[in-house]
Design a protein around this motif. Structure first.
Motif, PDB file in Angstrom:
ATOM      1  N   THR A 178       8.837 -84.272 -42.390  1.00  7.75           N
ATOM      2  CA  THR A 178       9.012 -85.661 -43.308  1.00  7.75           C
ATOM      3  C   THR A 178       8.124 -86.595 -42.545  1.00  7.75           C
ATOM      4  N   ARG A 179       7.509 -86.524 -41.496  1.00 10.99           N
ATOM      5  CA  ARG A 179       6.646 -87.348 -40.720  1.00 10.99           C
ATOM      6  C   ARG A 179       5.476 -87.712 -41.577  1.00 10.99           C
ATOM      7  N   THR A 180       5.055 -89.082 -41.697  1.00  7.40           N
ATOM      8  CA  THR A 180       3.733 -89.516 -42.403  1.00  7.40           C
ATOM      9  C   THR A 180       2.887 -90.191 -41.554  1.00  7.40           C
ATOM     10  N   LEU A 181       1.696 -90.337 -41.750  1.00 12.61           N
ATOM     11  CA  LEU A 181       0.758 -91.201 -41.223  1.00 12.61           C
ATOM     12  C   LEU A 181       0.207 -91.977 -42.413  1.00 12.61           C
ATOM     13  N   ASP A 182      -0.356 -93.077 -41.676  1.00 12.06           N
ATOM     14  CA  ASP A 182      -0.792 -94.108 -42.641  1.00 12.06           C
ATOM     15  C   ASP A 182      -2.523 -93.941 -43.152  1.00 12.06           C
ATOM     16  N   CYS A 209       0.911 -84.963 -50.390  1.00  9.97           N
ATOM     17  CA  CYS A 209      -0.219 -84.460 -49.827  1.00  9.97           C
ATOM     18  C   CYS A 209       0.084 -84.420 -48.349  1.00  9.97           C
ATOM     19  N   GLN A 210      -0.368 -83.187 -47.720  1.00  9.91           N
ATOM     20  CA  GLN A 210      -0.047 -83.074 -46.275  1.00  9.91           C
ATOM     21  C   GLN A 210      -1.148 -82.373 -45.506  1.00  9.91           C
ATOM     22  N   ILE A 211      -1.559 -82.642 -44.295  1.00 10.06           N
ATOM     23  CA  ILE A 211      -2.536 -82.188 -43.330  1.00 10.06           C
ATOM     24  C   ILE A 211      -1.824 -81.148 -42.562  1.00 10.06           C
ATOM     25  N   GLN A 212      -2.339 -79.965 -42.215  1.00  4.22           N
ATOM     26  CA  GLN A 212      -2.141 -78.854 -41.446  1.00  4.22           C
ATOM     27  C   GLN A 212      -3.228 -78.969 -40.373  1.00  4.22           C
ATOM     28  N   SER A 267      -5.542 -94.958 -40.526  1.00  8.38           N
ATOM     29  CA  SER A 267      -4.711 -94.629 -38.940  1.00  8.38           C
ATOM     30  C   SER A 267      -5.799 -94.609 -37.850  1.00  8.38           C
ATOM     31  N   PRO A 268      -5.380 -94.681 -36.697  1.00  4.02           N
ATOM     32  CA  PRO A 268      -6.255 -94.520 -35.651  1.00  4.02           C
ATOM     33  C   PRO A 268      -6.454 -93.094 -35.112  1.00  4.02           C
ATOM     34  N   VAL A 269      -6.142 -92.208 -36.111  1.00  2.82           N
ATOM     35  CA  VAL A 269      -6.258 -90.717 -35.579  1.00  2.82           C
ATOM     36  C   VAL A 269      -7.400 -90.245 -36.426  1.00  2.82           C
ATOM     37  N   SER A 270      -8.361 -89.434 -35.900  1.00  2.00           N
ATOM     38  CA  SER A 270      -9.410 -88.515 -36.522  1.00  2.00           C
ATOM     39  C   SER A 270      -8.975 -87.097 -36.789  1.00  2.00           C
ATOM     40  N   PHE A 271      -9.410 -86.717 -37.745  1.00  3.33           N
ATOM     41  CA  PHE A 271      -9.055 -85.207 -37.823  1.00  3.33           C
ATOM     42  C   PHE A 271     -10.451 -84.403 -38.266  1.00  3.33           C
ATOM     43  N   SER A 272     -10.406 -83.246 -37.623  1.00  2.02           N
ATOM     44  CA  SER A 272     -11.586 -82.447 -38.075  1.00  2.02           C
ATOM     45  C   SER A 272     -10.857 -81.028 -38.156  1.00  2.02           C
ATOM     46  N   ASN A 273     -11.505 -80.069 -38.882  1.00  2.00           N
ATOM     47  CA  ASN A 273     -11.257 -78.708 -39.251  1.00  2.00           C
ATOM     48  C   ASN A 273      -9.459 -78.580 -39.468  1.00  2.00           C
ATOM     49  N   THR A 302       0.893 -74.010 -35.887  1.00  2.00           N
ATOM     50  CA  THR A 302       2.286 -74.220 -35.326  1.00  2.00           C
ATOM     51  C   THR A 302       2.733 -75.373 -35.464  1.00  2.00           C
ATOM     52  N   THR A 303       1.731 -76.466 -35.664  1.00  2.00           N
ATOM     53  CA  THR A 303       2.040 -78.018 -35.539  1.00  2.00           C
ATOM     54  C   THR A 303       2.789 -78.421 -36.809  1.00  2.00           C
ATOM     55  N   PRO A 304       3.748 -78.972 -36.729  1.00  2.00           N
ATOM     56  CA  PRO A 304       4.378 -79.595 -38.145  1.00  2.00           C
ATOM     57  C   PRO A 304       3.327 -80.380 -38.979  1.00  2.00           C
ATOM     58  N   LEU A 305       3.490 -80.084 -40.174  1.00  2.00           N
ATOM     59  CA  LEU A 305       2.584 -80.699 -41.235  1.00  2.00           C
ATOM     60  C   LEU A 305       2.786 -82.323 -41.442  1.00  2.00           C
ATOM     61  N   ILE A 306       1.557 -83.083 -41.439  1.00  2.00           N
ATOM     62  CA  ILE A 306       1.808 -84.426 -41.539  1.00  2.00           C
ATOM     63  C   ILE A 306       1.432 -84.948 -42.967  1.00  2.00           C
ATOM     64  N   GLY A 307       2.538 -85.861 -43.383  1.00  2.00           N
ATOM     65  CA  GLY A 307       2.372 -86.327 -44.741  1.00  2.00           C
ATOM     66  C   GLY A 307       1.350 -87.451 -44.620  1.00  2.00           C
ATOM     67  N   LEU A 308       0.987 -87.602 -46.074  1.00  2.00           N
ATOM     68  CA  LEU A 308       0.129 -88.677 -46.127  1.00  2.00           C
ATOM     69  C   LEU A 308       0.601 -89.517 -47.432  1.00  2.00           C
ATOM     70  N   ILE A 309       0.279 -90.804 -47.497  1.00  2.00           N
ATOM     71  CA  ILE A 309       0.646 -91.684 -48.467  1.00  2.00           C
ATOM     72  C   ILE A 309       0.234 -91.423 -49.800  1.00  2.00           C
ATOM     73  N   THR A 310       0.910 -90.741 -50.514  1.00  2.00           N
ATOM     74  CA  THR A 310       0.443 -90.326 -51.790  1.00  2.00           C
ATOM     75  C   THR A 310       0.824 -91.326 -53.015  1.00  2.00           C
ATOM     76  N   ILE A 311      -0.312 -92.188 -53.344  1.00  2.00           N
ATOM     77  CA  ILE A 311      -0.184 -93.178 -54.407  1.00  2.00           C
ATOM     78  C   ILE A 311      -0.001 -92.534 -55.795  1.00  2.00           C
ATOM     79  N   ARG A 312       1.077 -92.471 -56.347  1.00  2.00           N
ATOM     80  CA  ARG A 312       1.467 -91.898 -57.533  1.00  2.00           C
ATOM     81  C   ARG A 312       0.639 -92.556 -58.723  1.00  2.00           C
ATOM     82  N   SER A 313      -0.038 -91.765 -59.541  1.00  3.16           N
ATOM     83  CA  SER A 313      -0.381 -92.096 -60.729  1.00  3.16           C
ATOM     84  C   SER A 313      -0.830 -90.909 -61.632  1.00  3.16           C
ATOM     85  N   GLU A 314      -0.290 -91.169 -62.958  1.00  2.00           N
ATOM     86  CA  GLU A 314      -0.497 -90.064 -63.917  1.00  2.00           C
ATOM     87  C   GLU A 314      -1.871 -89.702 -64.093  1.00  2.00           C
TER      88      GLU A 314
END
Length: 147
Positions: free
Chosen positions: A45-49, A125-128, A65-71, A132-144
């Protein structure tokens, strides 16, 4: 005789329309694009900005967020996945929803003008980052999605 000619012309026109319509329907799966199953054991349930906005057939991801992601793998709705090469801190990327596939090779139905089915809503939306590391949730702006 004129009636028979009209029927033939009408039949040819209907066959042509049917062939054009069949050519516009997207294939909903590609077994060569099948991904791994959603890693339920890593759900968290952890989320990132990081905000995800649906814009038609695309998503816009804004990493405030201050975190960069690659691959990494980006999961949508606990089913569809696509690998992302880079999501730098402070940057925005745009991705087509048609590039996300599930474990059977089914494509995310993003909708669009020639869509045969109603488009799927975007809910989670989640990043893996690895296996082995738990998934990171993203703030999903709901829109139809637009039908």
């Amino acid at each position: 005789m004129r009636n028979a000619g009209s029927k033939i012309c009408l039949s040819i026109a209907l066959i042509g329309l049917a062939m054009m319509a069949a050519g516009c329907v997207r294939t909903t799966f590609d077994v060569n694009r099948a991904t791994q199953p959603y890693p339920r054991e890593l759900h968290n349930t952890r989320t990132l900005d990081v905000q995800v906005f649906r814009e038609g057939e695309d998503i816009r991801i804004v990493n405030t967020s201050p975190v960069s992601f690659s691959n990494v793998r980006l999961w949508l709705n606990q089913r569809f996945m696509r690998e992302i090469e880079s999501l730098p801190a402070g940057e925005t990327i745009r991705l087509s929803l048609w590039e996300f596939f599930d474990e059977r090779g089914e494509v995310y139905n993003a909708g669009g003008f020639f869509a045969a089915f109603d488009p799927l809503p975007l809910r989670l939306c989640q990043i893996q980052v690895d296996d082995t590391t738990p998934l990171i949730g993203l703030i999903t702006i709901r829109s139809e999605p637009a039908s």
